[in-house]
Design a protein around this motif. Structure first.
Motif, PDB file in Angstrom:
ATOM      1  N   ASN A  11     -20.424 -65.880 -57.840  1.00 39.91           N
ATOM      2  CA  ASN A  11     -20.579 -66.672 -56.619  1.00 39.91           C
ATOM      3  C   ASN A  11     -19.274 -67.417 -56.360  1.00 39.91           C
ATOM      4  O   ASN A  11     -18.797 -68.158 -57.232  1.00 39.91           O
ATOM      5  N   VAL A  12     -18.709 -67.200 -55.204  1.00 37.24           N
ATOM      6  CA  VAL A  12     -17.427 -67.829 -54.887  1.00 37.24           C
ATOM      7  C   VAL A  12     -17.588 -68.766 -53.696  1.00 37.24           C
ATOM      8  O   VAL A  12     -18.061 -68.358 -52.632  1.00 37.24           O
ATOM      9  N   PHE A  13     -17.187 -70.016 -53.901  1.00 36.22           N
ATOM     10  CA  PHE A  13     -17.278 -71.035 -52.856  1.00 36.22           C
ATOM     11  C   PHE A  13     -15.888 -71.248 -52.264  1.00 36.22           C
ATOM     12  O   PHE A  13     -14.932 -71.544 -52.984  1.00 36.22           O
ATOM     13  N   MET A  14     -15.806 -71.072 -50.960  1.00 37.46           N
ATOM     14  CA  MET A  14     -14.512 -71.121 -50.290  1.00 37.46           C
ATOM     15  C   MET A  14     -14.644 -71.886 -48.978  1.00 37.46           C
ATOM     16  O   MET A  14     -15.219 -71.399 -48.006  1.00 37.46           O
ATOM     17  N   SER A  15     -14.125 -73.102 -48.978  1.00 33.60           N
ATOM     18  CA  SER A  15     -14.183 -73.946 -47.787  1.00 33.60           C
ATOM     19  C   SER A  15     -12.842 -73.922 -47.064  1.00 33.60           C
ATOM     20  O   SER A  15     -11.780 -73.898 -47.695  1.00 33.60           O
ATOM     21  N   ARG A  16     -12.888 -73.941 -45.750  1.00 30.74           N
ATOM     22  CA  ARG A  16     -11.644 -73.974 -44.974  1.00 30.74           C
ATOM     23  C   ARG A  16     -10.857 -75.258 -45.225  1.00 30.74           C
ATOM     24  O   ARG A  16      -9.659 -75.320 -44.959  1.00 30.74           O
ATOM     25  N   ASN A  17     -11.527 -76.280 -45.730  1.00 35.29           N
ATOM     26  CA  ASN A  17     -10.845 -77.538 -46.035  1.00 35.29           C
ATOM     27  C   ASN A  17     -10.054 -77.467 -47.343  1.00 35.29           C
ATOM     28  O   ASN A  17      -9.208 -78.316 -47.606  1.00 35.29           O
ATOM     29  N   LEU A  18     -10.345 -76.463 -48.152  1.00 30.27           N
ATOM     30  CA  LEU A  18      -9.700 -76.352 -49.455  1.00 30.27           C
ATOM     31  C   LEU A  18      -8.726 -75.181 -49.552  1.00 30.27           C
ATOM     32  O   LEU A  18      -7.935 -75.107 -50.500  1.00 30.27           O
ATOM     33  N   VAL A  19      -8.799 -74.281 -48.584  1.00 36.98           N
ATOM     34  CA  VAL A  19      -7.989 -73.057 -48.640  1.00 36.98           C
ATOM     35  C   VAL A  19      -7.015 -73.015 -47.466  1.00 36.98           C
ATOM     36  O   VAL A  19      -7.401 -73.288 -46.328  1.00 36.98           O
ATOM     37  N   SER A  56      -6.488 -74.736 -52.906  1.00 38.02           N
ATOM     38  CA  SER A  56      -5.079 -74.423 -52.635  1.00 38.02           C
ATOM     39  C   SER A  56      -4.146 -74.751 -53.794  1.00 38.02           C
ATOM     40  O   SER A  56      -3.271 -73.968 -54.145  1.00 38.02           O
ATOM     41  N   SER A  57      -4.331 -75.925 -54.422  1.00 33.65           N
ATOM     42  CA  SER A  57      -3.455 -76.328 -55.528  1.00 33.65           C
ATOM     43  C   SER A  57      -4.046 -77.540 -56.243  1.00 33.65           C
ATOM     44  O   SER A  57      -4.965 -78.191 -55.724  1.00 33.65           O
ATOM     45  N   LEU A  73     -12.099 -73.274 -61.256  1.00 36.45           N
ATOM     46  CA  LEU A  73     -11.225 -73.376 -60.089  1.00 36.45           C
ATOM     47  C   LEU A  73     -10.182 -72.261 -60.090  1.00 36.45           C
ATOM     48  O   LEU A  73      -9.583 -71.957 -61.129  1.00 36.45           O
ATOM     49  N   LEU A  74      -9.963 -71.688 -58.922  1.00 32.26           N
ATOM     50  CA  LEU A  74      -9.005 -70.599 -58.772  1.00 32.26           C
ATOM     51  C   LEU A  74      -8.075 -70.863 -57.601  1.00 32.26           C
ATOM     52  O   LEU A  74      -8.498 -71.369 -56.564  1.00 32.26           O
ATOM     53  N   GLY A  75      -6.814 -70.501 -57.774  1.00 33.67           N
ATOM     54  CA  GLY A  75      -5.867 -70.565 -56.676  1.00 33.67           C
ATOM     55  C   GLY A  75      -5.913 -69.269 -55.882  1.00 33.67           C
ATOM     56  O   GLY A  75      -6.311 -68.225 -56.412  1.00 33.67           O
ATOM     57  N   PRO A  76      -5.504 -69.294 -54.625  1.00 35.35           N
ATOM     58  CA  PRO A  76      -5.510 -68.078 -53.797  1.00 35.35           C
ATOM     59  C   PRO A  76      -4.742 -66.918 -54.416  1.00 35.35           C
ATOM     60  O   PRO A  76      -5.188 -65.766 -54.365  1.00 35.35           O
ATOM     61  N   HIS A  77      -3.579 -67.204 -55.021  1.00 38.74           N
ATOM     62  CA  HIS A  77      -2.779 -66.132 -55.621  1.00 38.74           C
ATOM     63  C   HIS A  77      -3.530 -65.443 -56.758  1.00 38.74           C
ATOM     64  O   HIS A  77      -3.427 -64.222 -56.933  1.00 38.74           O
ATOM     65  N   CYS A  78      -4.275 -66.222 -57.514  1.00 37.90           N
ATOM     66  CA  CYS A  78      -5.046 -65.660 -58.622  1.00 37.90           C
ATOM     67  C   CYS A  78      -6.102 -64.685 -58.106  1.00 37.90           C
ATOM     68  O   CYS A  78      -6.240 -63.567 -58.619  1.00 37.90           O
TER      69      CYS A  78
END
Length: 248
Positions: A11-19, A56-57, A73-78
């Motif tokens: 399950n991956v949670f991805m908010s526009r406020n964090l990415v 993001s970081s 927690l994962l960064g976009p590049h990962c």
């Protein structure tokens, strides 16, 4: 079409406020293509073994809160690298990228707080910070040439010996950057004083010291015979011009 979906069951949670907006769509496509269940929100209460949050970081205002709650927690590049290589998402607290995937790093000469920071950065890039000298170490980061492991790395390991700035640059670029610009110079961290050297040679020596990362000092004290004072203080290394020429 992929025969194996690397992110199936997570399950991956991805908010526009964090990415970052420039990678949001690419991340969403990569996650769905690899079988992840994607939730377009931030839900700190979801910190199970198969729950992941993209951020993001570590500088993001929500990072410490999510980390404190035990979220993966994962960064976009990962995420993009894992999708490209068809590998599962790492579960180690925070992984920003895979720039140092499997690479072993040794750090020497730093205080405890500095080592904690170094370990966080190396680990977040997929690497391993070694606590002891080992022949499978690939990079050695030292504060200066007085570091305990410097001579071992130089004479035995014979692998790149770099400054902390090299690690920072790897972090900024999400890749292992070339080491040449960050190599530890032979006089790094040393203050070198000369005595009984002709005046016309001193400027030449001063220039060489500075070029090789050291600090030139004209005097040990304002009024003293430098050689006698150095011997009396005991902790100062007394060397010959031959040593200096060899080191530089």
């Amino acid at each position: 079409m992929l025969s194996t979906k690397s992110f199936k069951g997570v399950n991956v949670f991805m908010s526009r406020n964090l990415v970052p907006p420039e990678v949001f769509d690419a991340l969403l496509d990569a996650l769905k293509l690899n079988g992840a269940d994607v939730f377009l929100c931030c839900d700190p209460s979801r910190h199970g073994h198969n729950d992941f949050h993209i951020i993001s970081s570590p500088d993001h205002e929500k990072f410490e809160d999510l980390k404190a709650k035990g979220c993966n927690l994962l960064g976009p590049h990962c995420v993009l690298s894992c999708a490209k290589e068809h590998r599962s998402l790492p579960k180690q607290g925070f992984t920003c990228c895979l720039a140092m995937d499997g690479i072993k790093v040794l750090a020497s000469g730093f205080d405890m707080d500095e080592k904690v920071k170094i370990e966080q950065m190396v680990t977040a890039m997929g690497g391993v910070l070694q606590t002891k000298a080992s022949v499978d170490v690939r990079f050695v980061i030292v504060k200066n040439v007085s570091a305990a492991k410097y001579k071992w790395a130089l004479n035995v390991l014979k692998k790149p010996i770099v400054t902390i700035n090299w690690l920072y640059q790897c972090w900024n670029e999400h890749r292992v950057v070339p080491q040449e610009s960050y190599r530890v110079l032979p006089f790094s961290g040393l203050t070198i004083c000369v005595t009984r050297i002709p005046a016309d040679k001193r400027k030449e020596i001063e220039k060489i010291i500075i070029q090789n990362g050291g600090k030139y000092s004209a005097e040990l004290t304002k009024k003293c015979d430098k050689y006698k004072v150095a011997r009396r203080w005991g902790h100062i290394h007394i060397v010959t011009r031959k040593w200096f020429d060899h080191m530089s």
